[in-house]
Design an enzyme around this catalytic site. Structure first.
Site, PDB file in Angstrom:
ATOM      1  N   HIS A 193      55.495  93.785  43.930  1.00  0.00           N
ATOM      2  CA  HIS A 193      55.015  92.412  43.894  1.00  0.00           C
ATOM      3  C   HIS A 193      55.463  91.713  45.156  1.00  0.00           C
ATOM      4  CE1 HIS A 193      54.196  88.387  42.405  1.00  0.00           C
ATOM      5  NE2 HIS A 193      53.436  88.970  41.498  1.00  0.00           N
ATOM      6  N   ASP A 222      50.986  93.718  35.279  1.00  0.00           N
ATOM      7  CA  ASP A 222      49.830  94.560  34.995  1.00  0.00           C
ATOM      8  C   ASP A 222      50.202  95.946  34.473  1.00  0.00           C
ATOM      9  OD1 ASP A 222      47.843  92.734  35.719  1.00  0.00           O
ATOM     10  OD2 ASP A 222      48.247  93.100  37.835  1.00  0.00           O
ATOM     11  N   HIS A 252      45.394  92.778  43.076  1.00  0.00           N
ATOM     12  CA  HIS A 252      45.764  91.552  42.340  1.00  0.00           C
ATOM     13  C   HIS A 252      45.479  91.813  40.855  1.00  0.00           C
ATOM     14  CE1 HIS A 252      46.575  87.423  41.624  1.00  0.00           C
ATOM     15  NE2 HIS A 252      45.501  86.843  42.111  1.00  0.00           N
TER      16      HIS A 252
HETATM   17  N1  ACO Z   1      53.327 102.050  45.053  1.00  0.00           N
HETATM   18  C1  ACO Z   1      53.918 102.688  46.098  1.00  0.00           C
HETATM   19  N2  ACO Z   1      54.440 102.054  47.172  1.00  0.00           N
HETATM   20  C2  ACO Z   1      54.365 100.718  47.185  1.00  0.00           C
HETATM   21  C3  ACO Z   1      53.775  99.994  46.133  1.00  0.00           C
HETATM   22  C4  ACO Z   1      53.240 100.712  45.027  1.00  0.00           C
HETATM   23  N3  ACO Z   1      52.687 100.078  44.006  1.00  0.00           N
HETATM   24  N4  ACO Z   1      53.834  98.667  46.400  1.00  0.00           N
HETATM   25  C5  ACO Z   1      54.437  98.566  47.587  1.00  0.00           C
HETATM   26  N5  ACO Z   1      54.766  99.802  48.051  1.00  0.00           N
HETATM   27  C6  ACO Z   1      55.489 100.118  49.295  1.00  0.00           C
HETATM   28  C7  ACO Z   1      54.604  99.914  50.521  1.00  0.00           C
HETATM   29  O1  ACO Z   1      53.905 101.080  50.851  1.00  0.00           O
HETATM   30  C8  ACO Z   1      55.621  99.510  51.550  1.00  0.00           C
HETATM   31  O2  ACO Z   1      56.297 100.677  51.959  1.00  0.00           O
HETATM   32  P1  ACO Z   1      56.754 100.865  53.511  1.00  0.00           P
HETATM   33  O3  ACO Z   1      57.785  99.770  53.713  1.00  0.00           O
HETATM   34  O4  ACO Z   1      57.295 102.220  53.600  1.00  0.00           O
HETATM   35  O5  ACO Z   1      55.526 100.632  54.328  1.00  0.00           O
HETATM   36  C9  ACO Z   1      56.639  98.670  50.767  1.00  0.00           C
HETATM   37  O6  ACO Z   1      56.549  99.168  49.411  1.00  0.00           O
HETATM   38  C10 ACO Z   1      56.349  97.162  50.776  1.00  0.00           C
HETATM   39  O7  ACO Z   1      55.043  96.958  50.248  1.00  0.00           O
HETATM   40  P2  ACO Z   1      54.012  95.897  50.803  1.00  0.00           P
HETATM   41  O8  ACO Z   1      52.622  96.466  50.618  1.00  0.00           O
HETATM   42  O9  ACO Z   1      54.407  95.442  52.171  1.00  0.00           O
HETATM   43  O10 ACO Z   1      54.248  94.684  49.813  1.00  0.00           O
HETATM   44  P3  ACO Z   1      53.277  93.466  49.609  1.00  0.00           P
HETATM   45  O11 ACO Z   1      54.107  92.336  49.192  1.00  0.00           O
HETATM   46  O12 ACO Z   1      52.386  93.261  50.779  1.00  0.00           O
HETATM   47  O13 ACO Z   1      52.309  93.970  48.409  1.00  0.00           O
HETATM   48  C11 ACO Z   1      51.469  94.394  46.265  1.00  0.00           C
HETATM   49  C12 ACO Z   1      52.480  93.606  47.098  1.00  0.00           C
HETATM   50  C13 ACO Z   1      50.056  94.173  46.834  1.00  0.00           C
HETATM   51  C14 ACO Z   1      51.485  93.876  44.833  1.00  0.00           C
HETATM   52  C15 ACO Z   1      51.844  95.905  46.304  1.00  0.00           C
HETATM   53  O14 ACO Z   1      53.132  96.075  45.758  1.00  0.00           O
HETATM   54  C16 ACO Z   1      50.824  96.774  45.572  1.00  0.00           C
HETATM   55  O15 ACO Z   1      49.820  97.149  46.161  1.00  0.00           O
HETATM   56  N6  ACO Z   1      51.089  97.102  44.251  1.00  0.00           N
HETATM   57  C17 ACO Z   1      50.139  97.881  43.480  1.00  0.00           C
HETATM   58  C18 ACO Z   1      49.016  96.993  42.978  1.00  0.00           C
HETATM   59  C19 ACO Z   1      49.485  96.055  41.884  1.00  0.00           C
HETATM   60  O16 ACO Z   1      50.125  96.458  40.922  1.00  0.00           O
HETATM   61  N7  ACO Z   1      49.071  94.774  42.034  1.00  0.00           N
HETATM   62  C20 ACO Z   1      49.358  93.744  41.019  1.00  0.00           C
HETATM   63  C21 ACO Z   1      50.347  92.739  41.514  1.00  0.00           C
HETATM   64  S1  ACO Z   1      50.677  91.552  40.256  1.00  0.00           S
HETATM   65  C22 ACO Z   1      49.332  90.557  40.291  1.00  0.00           C
HETATM   66  O17 ACO Z   1      48.686  90.346  41.289  1.00  0.00           O
HETATM   67  C23 ACO Z   1      48.937  89.931  39.082  1.00  0.00           C
END
Ligand code: ACO
Length: 435
Positions: free
Chosen positions: A307, A363, A268
């Site tokens: 996201h 971010d 987050h």
């Molecule tokens: N890097 C690489 N792969 C990713 C990323 C990433 N940053 N984010 C998602 N994916 C992939 C997942 O591995 C998944 O792949 P799969 O389908 O092969 O399993 C697919 O994309 C879907 O991702 P989920 O994790 O299911 O998406 P979710 O909605 O649950 O997660 C989140 C969203 C937590 C923001 C995620 O994208 C992440 O961890 N990003 C990196 C951390 C980040 O930047 N957080 C800030 C968000 S903005 C905020 O909170 C202010």
């Protein structure tokens, strides 16, 4: 044909039910009538991580994640960032409309009235170790304010809620600045109420021996824009924590501390700190392809990408990129920007990211600006928490006034053992009192 209903047939019984659809949703409680027999509890929905569950009705923030749209109370984020001050936007988020001239003056003066911390709170901060993480100091100190303002527990009184809201918006930047000064071993600087919100924050961060701190107007405006962009984002993880804790009628200092704790996680708000660590570890553009390969192999995450809601470019990231250019004219260009731009370019073309609709989020670029301003990464999430306090409090106030809301208490699907018994020969614990 009534188009505002959902007709479902339960395959177990053959019975058909008609459920009303309102604002694109059915009520989960309407499913409880769907039973196999009179003893059945009724049908529930199973939705880990709230992927498809609306927990409230809210009139604060609108997001269309597919089209990359973000609006506070109907106003596009781009217009607010361009034309408003942070306190104007805070007023809008909290009250539903932009303030008139007199309302704005009054609002600013109320917030300024609450910027000081009780001296005991200052001493409380002094108790942290020299290397304590600023975000953890912020969370604990905001919670500790609950002991200073016991009147805050009267959460059902709207006037009282208003008072605590102003207190928190006034005091959180002071606590944030004190966590920074504490990390550096510098004396705390009292608020200067001649200055605007972000300029006063800069004063508390960076004033040394000069009699009056003069904030660089470009940096002050950039901070104000960053605060506007981070002020609210509907039902994100930390706002959900604020609402869940607030629903038990805990006081707002404790609920904001809980929300800030949720924000601190790397998935987050803590992601901004992780982005900088990632860029530092990549080091140069040459190392990007190898890094991307590790991400695609599932060994690493591309921090600042992806996201839950945005499946398009995060509109805040676009404004932050523009703000970065302004800041770099004062601070000099942050070399991490080149790595970030190249990373973004490659990621936006790569099949892995395109298929999963992974775009830069808020971010991705904010840390690069904060670093150019002179902050260390461990301050970044604290800088996020200052404006988000406004969003948390607006949601808390909305929750407390919503007659449909009750204590937040999800159901579960139990998967543990059936009833079983302790061995019959296990002795009973007996306590005897010696007289
Ligand atoms: N890097 C690489 N792969 C990713 C990323 C990433 N940053 N984010 C998602 N994916 C992939 C997942 O591995 C998944 O792949 P799969 O389908 O092969 O399993 C697919 O994309 C879907 O991702 P989920 O994790 O299911 O998406 P979710 O909605 O649950 O997660 C989140 C969203 C937590 C923001 C995620 O994208 C992440 O961890 N990003 C990196 C951390 C980040 O930047 N957080 C800030 C968000 S903005 C905020 O909170 C202010």
């Amino acid at each position: 044909m009534n188009t505002n209903v959902l007709t479902v047939t339960d395959g177990r019984t053959g019975k058909t039910y008609t459920l009303p659809i309102d604002k694109g949703a059915i009520r989960a409680m309407d499913l409880r009538q769907i039973k196999v027999d009179a003893d059945d509890f009724g049908l529930m929905t199973y939705d880990p991580a709230f992927m498809n569950t609306a927990s409230c009705q809210s009139s604060i923030t609108y997001i269309d994640g597919d089209r990359g749209i973000l609006r506070y109370r109907g106003y596009p984020i781009e217009e607010l960032a361009e034309k408003c001050t942070f306190l104007e936007v805070a007023y809008l988020i909290l009250n539903g409309d932009l303030p008139g001239e007199t309302q704005l003056k009054d609002w600013i003066s109320q917030v300024k009235h609450h910027t000081m911390l009780h001296e005991t709170t200052k001493k409380f901060l002094e108790g942290f170790r020299y290397d304590a993480h600023p975000m953890e100091m912020l969370v604990s100190t905001v919670a500790a304010l609950s002991t200073v303002y016991p009147d805050a527990r009267h959460v059902l009184d709207p006037e009282n809620r208003r008072k605590q809201i102003v207190r928190l918006i006034g005091k959180v930047p002071t606590i944030a600045a004190y966590t920074y000064r504490h990390s550096l071993g510098l004396p705390y600087i009292y608020p200067d109420n001649d200055l605007a919100y972000s300029a006063n924050f800069m004063n508390m961060l960076w004033k040394m021996l000069e009699p009056k701190y003069l904030a660089n107007p470009v940096i002050a405006r950039a901070l104000s824009i960053l605060f506007i962009l981070h002020a609210d984002h509907e039902q994100n993880c930390s706002t959900n924590a604020m609402r869940a804790v607030g629903s038990s009628q805990a006081d707002p200092f404790l609920a904001v501390a809980a929300a800030a704790a949720a924000l601190s996680g790397p998935l987050h708000g803590g992601a901004n700190e992780e982005v900088l660590r990632m860029l530092d570890s990549i080091g140069s553009k040459d190392n990007i392809p190898a890094y991307i390969e590790q991400v695609k192999a599932g060994k690493l995450k591309l921090m600042g990408f992806g996201h839950r809601v945005y499946k398009n470019y995060d509109p805040r990231a676009r404004i932050i990129k523009w703000t970065a250019d302004q800041v770099f004219q004062v601070t000099g260009r942050n070399p991490n920007l080149d790595i970030a731009l190249e990373l973004e370019k490659i990621a936006l073309e790569d099949e892995y990211f395109v298929k999963r609709k992974l775009y830069p989020n808020v971010d991705f670029y904010s840390g690069i600006i904060y670093q150019a301003m002179g902050f260390k990464p461990d301050m970044f999430t604290v800088l996020f928490a200052i404006p988000r306090t406004v969003g948390w409090l607006a949601h808390w106030n909305e929750l407390m006034a919503d007659p449909e809301q009750k204590i937040a208490r999800p159901r579960q699907i139990y998967t543990g053992p059936e009833q079983r018994h302790l061995p019959a020969d296990k002795p009973t614990i007996r306590v005897s009192v010696m007289v």
